[in-house]
Design a protein around this motif. Structure first.
Motif, PDB file in Angstrom:
ATOM      1  N   VAL A  59     -11.840 -73.703  16.804  1.00 22.75           N
ATOM      2  CA  VAL A  59     -12.186 -74.951  16.148  1.00 22.75           C
ATOM      3  C   VAL A  59     -13.155 -75.667  17.093  1.00 22.75           C
ATOM      4  CG1 VAL A  59     -10.037 -75.142  14.861  1.00 22.75           C
ATOM      5  CG2 VAL A  59     -10.226 -76.147  17.145  1.00 22.75           C
ATOM      6  N   TYR A  60     -13.783 -76.716  16.617  1.00 24.85           N
ATOM      7  CA  TYR A  60     -14.831 -77.337  17.406  1.00 24.85           C
ATOM      8  C   TYR A  60     -14.774 -78.849  17.274  1.00 24.85           C
ATOM      9  CZ  TYR A  60     -16.628 -72.597  17.005  1.00 24.85           C
ATOM     10  OH  TYR A  60     -16.746 -71.240  17.039  1.00 24.85           O
ATOM     11  N   MET A  61     -15.235 -79.501  18.304  1.00 31.65           N
ATOM     12  CA  MET A  61     -15.512 -80.915  18.170  1.00 31.65           C
ATOM     13  C   MET A  61     -16.977 -81.137  18.493  1.00 31.65           C
ATOM     14  SD  MET A  61     -13.906 -84.317  19.874  1.00 31.65           S
ATOM     15  CE  MET A  61     -15.136 -85.307  20.699  1.00 31.65           C
ATOM     16  N   LEU A  62     -17.663 -81.820  17.599  1.00 29.65           N
ATOM     17  CA  LEU A  62     -19.082 -82.081  17.814  1.00 29.65           C
ATOM     18  C   LEU A  62     -19.231 -83.211  18.818  1.00 29.65           C
ATOM     19  CD1 LEU A  62     -22.042 -81.658  17.181  1.00 29.65           C
ATOM     20  CD2 LEU A  62     -21.767 -83.094  15.150  1.00 29.65           C
ATOM     21  N   GLU A  63     -20.034 -82.964  19.848  1.00 31.19           N
ATOM     22  CA  GLU A  63     -20.171 -83.952  20.902  1.00 31.19           C
ATOM     23  C   GLU A  63     -21.453 -84.750  20.735  1.00 31.19           C
ATOM     24  OE1 GLU A  63     -18.144 -82.739  24.807  1.00 31.19           O
ATOM     25  OE2 GLU A  63     -20.295 -82.891  25.222  1.00 31.19           O
ATOM     26  N   ALA A  64     -22.538 -84.043  20.419  1.00 22.29           N
ATOM     27  CA  ALA A  64     -23.828 -84.708  20.237  1.00 22.29           C
ATOM     28  C   ALA A  64     -24.651 -83.900  19.249  1.00 22.29           C
ATOM     29  CB  ALA A  64     -24.556 -84.819  21.571  1.00 22.29           C
ATOM     30  N   GLY A  65     -25.502 -84.591  18.502  1.00 26.02           N
ATOM     31  CA  GLY A  65     -26.340 -83.913  17.522  1.00 26.02           C
ATOM     32  C   GLY A  65     -25.736 -83.987  16.140  1.00 26.02           C
ATOM     33  N   MET A  66     -26.339 -83.261  15.213  1.00 29.90           N
ATOM     34  CA  MET A  66     -25.852 -83.300  13.839  1.00 29.90           C
ATOM     35  C   MET A  66     -25.749 -81.884  13.291  1.00 29.90           C
ATOM     36  SD  MET A  66     -27.327 -85.591  10.727  1.00 29.90           S
ATOM     37  CE  MET A  66     -26.241 -86.177   9.449  1.00 29.90           C
ATOM     38  N   LEU A  67     -24.625 -81.601  12.662  1.00 32.50           N
ATOM     39  CA  LEU A  67     -24.402 -80.289  12.067  1.00 32.50           C
ATOM     40  C   LEU A  67     -24.288 -80.418  10.555  1.00 32.50           C
ATOM     41  CD1 LEU A  67     -21.693 -78.735  14.444  1.00 32.50           C
ATOM     42  CD2 LEU A  67     -24.175 -78.755  14.693  1.00 32.50           C
ATOM     43  N   MET A  68     -24.373 -79.293   9.893  1.00 35.07           N
ATOM     44  CA  MET A  68     -24.299 -79.254   8.434  1.00 35.07           C
ATOM     45  C   MET A  68     -23.364 -78.126   8.036  1.00 35.07           C
ATOM     46  SD  MET A  68     -27.530 -78.666   5.889  1.00 35.07           S
ATOM     47  CE  MET A  68     -28.056 -77.178   6.725  1.00 35.07           C
ATOM     48  N   MET A  69     -22.500 -78.413   7.097  1.00 29.89           N
ATOM     49  CA  MET A  69     -21.558 -77.411   6.612  1.00 29.89           C
ATOM     50  C   MET A  69     -21.962 -77.013   5.206  1.00 29.89           C
ATOM     51  SD  MET A  69     -17.521 -78.158   6.114  1.00 29.89           S
ATOM     52  CE  MET A  69     -16.772 -77.697   4.555  1.00 29.89           C
ATOM     53  N   GLU A  70     -22.094 -75.736   4.939  1.00 27.15           N
ATOM     54  CA  GLU A  70     -22.562 -75.305   3.630  1.00 27.15           C
ATOM     55  C   GLU A  70     -21.824 -74.066   3.158  1.00 27.15           C
ATOM     56  OE1 GLU A  70     -26.529 -74.486   5.396  1.00 27.15           O
ATOM     57  OE2 GLU A  70     -26.422 -72.612   4.257  1.00 27.15           O
ATOM     58  N   ARG A  71     -21.953 -73.826   1.870  1.00 26.57           N
ATOM     59  CA  ARG A  71     -21.329 -72.659   1.281  1.00 26.57           C
ATOM     60  C   ARG A  71     -22.340 -72.033   0.329  1.00 26.57           C
ATOM     61  NH1 ARG A  71     -15.983 -72.828  -2.515  1.00 26.57           N
ATOM     62  NH2 ARG A  71     -14.671 -72.409  -0.740  1.00 26.57           N
ATOM     63  N   SER A  72     -22.485 -70.730   0.396  1.00 29.58           N
ATOM     64  CA  SER A  72     -23.434 -70.059  -0.488  1.00 29.58           C
ATOM     65  C   SER A  72     -22.711 -69.068  -1.374  1.00 29.58           C
ATOM     66  CB  SER A  72     -24.497 -69.324   0.331  1.00 29.58           C
ATOM     67  OG  SER A  72     -25.323 -70.261   0.993  1.00 29.58           O
TER      68      SER A  72
END
Lengths: 227, 227
Positions: free
Chosen positions: B52-65
DNA sequence: CGCCCTATTGAGACTTGTCAAGTCGGGTGG
DNA sequence: CCACCCGACTTGACAAGTCTCAATAGGGCG
């Protein structure tokens, strides 16, 4: 352990899964049996969350309404389903009965306490939460990416998956066209036309407005496909 | 405890919330720091869930295809967000970086074990799961009930709510129009026209394709309204 | 400066929504 | 038992919204 019918989709995970007889008794000691008539509300959006529930028989519907009167149906619920997961003070949706239904009302406080005593119970709740999220993500995909007739197939496949495999082709729709429309983000008329189209294409047959037979399950599944 | 900026929306709940220094150290002992460049993938749909992860800095995107190539963006993620909640063997979505980002990678096995030792951590995860579900239900409502320009307001309001209140009116869009379109269940062109319409109506101003100022927050909120 | 990628804009097609009329079926009262 | 009535569903014609395809504009980077 009794023989269980063979379902297409649903992992029959309930809050009771994997509990010992003694643990089941502990849980059942909290339960208040309740009966709902078709149209009755189990609870309303924005009211204080006092209990969680397990649906025993019948079919329920979970919905959310905006201040502007728009309504979104979030889920149709079948026996075994757990209701009321929310980690807030108040329910974020309304639950009502589509048919006569019986539910096990489990007061929140002692239920929370019991979870600390029974790790298996806590784990069940956690996994059910995961299933609910997975279901909701499927719905996001359907609403975002699918056309009207694909959304109807999506619903039919969901309903079919909750039936024992032998009966999975013959579906009784307990809900109105309006409920279906609000679940799929469409209007009544578009839903009606989508049913008509699927019938003309030989994918389903419609015996009455609330009785549908799946004739071509493969094509239906293909249209319903979410990933 | 340090002074924290004042956010409009987001309860700044993270997996660290309410942990003692000793507990934080236990958790941090598991962490592997990772850096992603814009466009890098953190993990892919259908691959085994290892961390599992914790975002520290920046921006992520979660997607499904889907297998048919349709794509649905499920969420944009901000610092502090927890990533990878899934109660399945495999991830059910793909996470990629919109900007350069750093994440704390927490291997699943020891993280699960640590949850048993730290009730507060377990509770944080449970509550974060609830927030994710609430977010997803909002998205279902938006996709099911809203028109194009209302959906764009819905997104702008979400992004604005993650900013400190003083800056909440000036929004940097890290994602492309395609990402926005796939999040809102629209096409690029419709998103572009919705931006144009909101600008013509004086609700927002557009400095560049990726810099938007909210001029009329009330009207924006009204259009974005989900309940 | 020019290229390339992204975003915007426009025209027309398609899908879905809206409004209105018509059908169906179950329940009620005569 | 039948006629009527009412609500729910279906169907049709048209309007509105969104998508598709194509052309144009704009910004970043070599």
């Amino acid at each position: 352990m009794s023989l269980r019918p063979d379902y297409t989709d649903e992992p029959d995970l309930t809050i009771y899964s994997g509990l010992s007889v003694a643990e089941i008794n502990q849980l059942d000691a909290l339960v208040i049996q309740r009966t709902l008539q078709a149209g009755d509300y189990l609870f309303h959006q924005h009211t204080q969350a006092r209990s969680v529930y397990m649906l025993e028989a019948g079919m329920l519907m979970m919905e959310r309404s905006s201040s502007t009167g728009r309504r979104q149906v979030m889920a149709f619920m079948h026996p075994g389903n757990f209701i009321g997961i929310t980690h807030r003070e108040h329910y974020e949706f309304t639950v009502s009965a589509l048919t006569r239904a019986t539910v096990r009302d489990i007061p929140l406080k002692p239920f929370t306490a019991l979870q600390d005593a029974l790790p298996q119970l806590k784990d069940n709740v956690r996994r059910i939460g995961g299933n609910i999220l997975a279901h909701t993500l499927d719905q996001v995909f359907a609403l975002g990416q699918k056309k009207a007739d694909e959304r109807v197939c999506f619903l039919l496949k969901q309903l079919s998956g909750r039936l024992p495999r032998q009966q999975a082709h013959m579906i009784e729709l307990m809900m109105t066209r309006q409920d279906i429309a609000d679940y799929l983000g469409l209007t009544i008329e578009t839903v009606s036309r989508a049913f008509g189209k699927l019938k003309r294409e030989g994918i389903i047959d419609i015996y009455s407005a609330h009785t549908v037979e799946i004739l071509d399950a493969d094509t239906l599944a293909e249209l319903a496909l979410a990933d």
